[in-house]
Scaffold this motif. Sequence first.
Motif, PDB file in Angstrom:
ATOM      1  N   ALA A 101       0.853  -1.188   0.000  1.00  0.00           N
ATOM      2  CA  ALA A 101       0.000   0.000   0.000  1.00  0.00           C
ATOM      3  C   ALA A 101       0.887   1.235   0.000  1.00  0.00           C
ATOM      4  O   ALA A 101       1.839   1.322   0.781  1.00  0.00           O
ATOM      5  CB  ALA A 101      -0.893   0.008   1.232  1.00  0.00           C
ATOM      6  N   LEU A 102       0.574   2.169  -0.884  1.00  0.00           N
ATOM      7  CA  LEU A 102       1.274   3.453  -0.898  1.00  0.00           C
ATOM      8  C   LEU A 102       0.317   4.484  -0.314  1.00  0.00           C
ATOM      9  O   LEU A 102      -0.750   4.755  -0.878  1.00  0.00           O
ATOM     10  CB  LEU A 102       1.679   3.829  -2.326  1.00  0.00           C
ATOM     11  CG  LEU A 102       2.415   5.165  -2.479  1.00  0.00           C
ATOM     12  CD1 LEU A 102       3.753   5.160  -1.744  1.00  0.00           C
ATOM     13  CD2 LEU A 102       2.652   5.488  -3.955  1.00  0.00           C
TER      14      LEU A 102
ATOM     15  N   VAL B 195       3.341  -1.327   4.117  1.00  0.00           N
ATOM     16  CA  VAL B 195       2.805   0.013   3.848  1.00  0.00           C
ATOM     17  C   VAL B 195       3.965   0.981   3.629  1.00  0.00           C
ATOM     18  O   VAL B 195       4.938   0.979   4.398  1.00  0.00           O
ATOM     19  CB  VAL B 195       1.934   0.516   5.034  1.00  0.00           C
ATOM     20  CG1 VAL B 195       1.385   1.909   4.752  1.00  0.00           C
ATOM     21  CG2 VAL B 195       0.799  -0.464   5.333  1.00  0.00           C
ATOM     22  N   VAL B 196       3.871   1.778   2.575  1.00  0.00           N
ATOM     23  CA  VAL B 196       4.873   2.823   2.301  1.00  0.00           C
ATOM     24  C   VAL B 196       4.173   4.174   2.498  1.00  0.00           C
ATOM     25  O   VAL B 196       3.076   4.385   1.981  1.00  0.00           O
ATOM     26  CB  VAL B 196       5.412   2.711   0.854  1.00  0.00           C
ATOM     27  CG1 VAL B 196       6.348   3.870   0.533  1.00  0.00           C
ATOM     28  CG2 VAL B 196       6.114   1.364   0.643  1.00  0.00           C
ATOM     29  N   VAL B 197       4.794   5.054   3.270  1.00  0.00           N
ATOM     30  CA  VAL B 197       4.210   6.382   3.520  1.00  0.00           C
ATOM     31  C   VAL B 197       5.062   7.438   2.838  1.00  0.00           C
ATOM     32  O   VAL B 197       6.296   7.427   2.975  1.00  0.00           O
ATOM     33  CB  VAL B 197       4.188   6.707   5.042  1.00  0.00           C
ATOM     34  CG1 VAL B 197       3.439   8.013   5.295  1.00  0.00           C
ATOM     35  CG2 VAL B 197       3.554   5.580   5.823  1.00  0.00           C
TER      36      VAL B 197
ATOM     37  N   ILE C 136       7.141   1.704   5.895  1.00  0.00           N
ATOM     38  CA  ILE C 136       8.368   2.339   5.407  1.00  0.00           C
ATOM     39  C   ILE C 136       8.065   3.794   5.055  1.00  0.00           C
ATOM     40  O   ILE C 136       7.090   4.079   4.366  1.00  0.00           O
ATOM     41  CB  ILE C 136       8.888   1.618   4.138  1.00  0.00           C
ATOM     42  CG1 ILE C 136       9.099   0.127   4.420  1.00  0.00           C
ATOM     43  CG2 ILE C 136      10.171   2.268   3.625  1.00  0.00           C
ATOM     44  CD1 ILE C 136       9.513  -0.669   3.187  1.00  0.00           C
ATOM     45  N   ALA C 137       8.918   4.714   5.519  1.00  0.00           N
ATOM     46  CA  ALA C 137       8.761   6.118   5.135  1.00  0.00           C
ATOM     47  C   ALA C 137       9.658   6.410   3.942  1.00  0.00           C
ATOM     48  O   ALA C 137      10.849   6.072   3.955  1.00  0.00           O
ATOM     49  CB  ALA C 137       9.136   7.027   6.300  1.00  0.00           C
TER      50      ALA C 137
ATOM     51  N   VAL D  23      11.965   2.146  -3.180  1.00  0.00           N
ATOM     52  CA  VAL D  23      11.231   1.775  -1.959  1.00  0.00           C
ATOM     53  C   VAL D  23      10.145   0.747  -2.299  1.00  0.00           C
ATOM     54  O   VAL D  23       9.946  -0.223  -1.556  1.00  0.00           O
ATOM     55  CB  VAL D  23      10.631   3.021  -1.258  1.00  0.00           C
ATOM     56  CG1 VAL D  23       9.712   2.621  -0.124  1.00  0.00           C
ATOM     57  CG2 VAL D  23      11.742   3.906  -0.725  1.00  0.00           C
ATOM     58  N   MET D  24       9.475   0.933  -3.431  1.00  0.00           N
ATOM     59  CA  MET D  24       8.433  -0.037  -3.810  1.00  0.00           C
ATOM     60  C   MET D  24       9.062  -1.409  -4.087  1.00  0.00           C
ATOM     61  O   MET D  24       8.495  -2.443  -3.748  1.00  0.00           O
ATOM     62  CB  MET D  24       7.635   0.448  -5.034  1.00  0.00           C
ATOM     63  CG  MET D  24       6.785   1.666  -4.756  1.00  0.00           C
ATOM     64  SD  MET D  24       5.741   1.529  -3.291  1.00  0.00           S
ATOM     65  CE  MET D  24       4.224   0.976  -3.985  1.00  0.00           C
TER      66      MET D  24
END
Length: 265
Positions: free
Chosen positions: A19-20, A56-58, A105-106, A197-198
């Motif tokens: 999830a982004l 989850v990526v923020v 992950i930020a 990051v993805m």
Amino acid sequence: REDVMEYNNLKVEIKDSVALLTVSRPKVLNALNSEVLKELECAFYELENNSDVKVVVVTGDCEKAFVAGADIKEMANMNAIEAESFAKKGHALIRFVRNMSKPVIAAVNGYALGGGFELALACDIIYASKNAKFGFPEVTLGIMPGFGGTQNLVRVCGEKIANELIFTGKMIDAQKAKEIGAVVEVFEDKEMLINSVMETANKIASNGPIGVAYAKKAILTGVNLPLSEALDLEASLFGILFSTEDQKEGMKAFVEKRKAEFKGK
Ligand code: CO8
């Protein structure tokens, strides 16, 4: 995806188990007001409970900022009770993120200041682009970090560095943030940051999710325990994993020289 809620200040996209989550208030550099905090809490809750999501990526929806802090215009007129309640809303959010079973992950592009740095510090890993800037400007506003910053920064980079950053309110660049151990890797620009990051998030998502979740729990909980208790915790969690189907599948796949198909069971 159809089953993802709509938010006024967030975008949520789910692709291949990742999830982004994008904070989107670009006019004020994604500053966190009460509404954004509430929406973030709802979104993280929803993603934690969505079994399709493994990581989850923020990030922030603004070329200039990840999140430029809590909303100063909203905070300006708060009384002591309201400010405490605002900080507690922030704490509820960071506690939830810390306790999520999924890695968060930020991906920091541009400013991560005050509450924005604190949001990044609540995540399990921080990556940054070259133009990222981190700092705690709270003392320049006559306040102090109130969203976990005084506690989380010291645990990441130690007391002396945390003291210097928090007492001066100065900003540091991505490279310096890497040197102090807050950022894991720095990328040339936002596009390279998000792509890498993805890729990392997908790599994590392909691993056994219970193993990843228990490793997160062991690291986070263990760091606040005496070593012997922390090792006991590790042994217990390690043991429990041997009652999962994923452990059987992971080891069978190795023996059969194929890629494991984990089910999170
Ligand atoms: N809050 C509200 N509005 C903001 C914020 C913010 N934190 N940051 C930027 N903005 C707004 C600006 O007011 C401006 O709006 P407008 O166009 O209406 O004037 C717009 O965003 C663009 O910003 P700038 O024109 O200032 O852009 P610059 O490129 O000149 O400067 C900076 C960028 C350096 C990031 C600058 O905007 C700045 O210093 N921002 C404030 C940074 C800051 O002090 N952050 C910490 C806030 S305190 C905090 O986070 C405390 C957390 C503790 C409790 C929280 C519980 C959840």
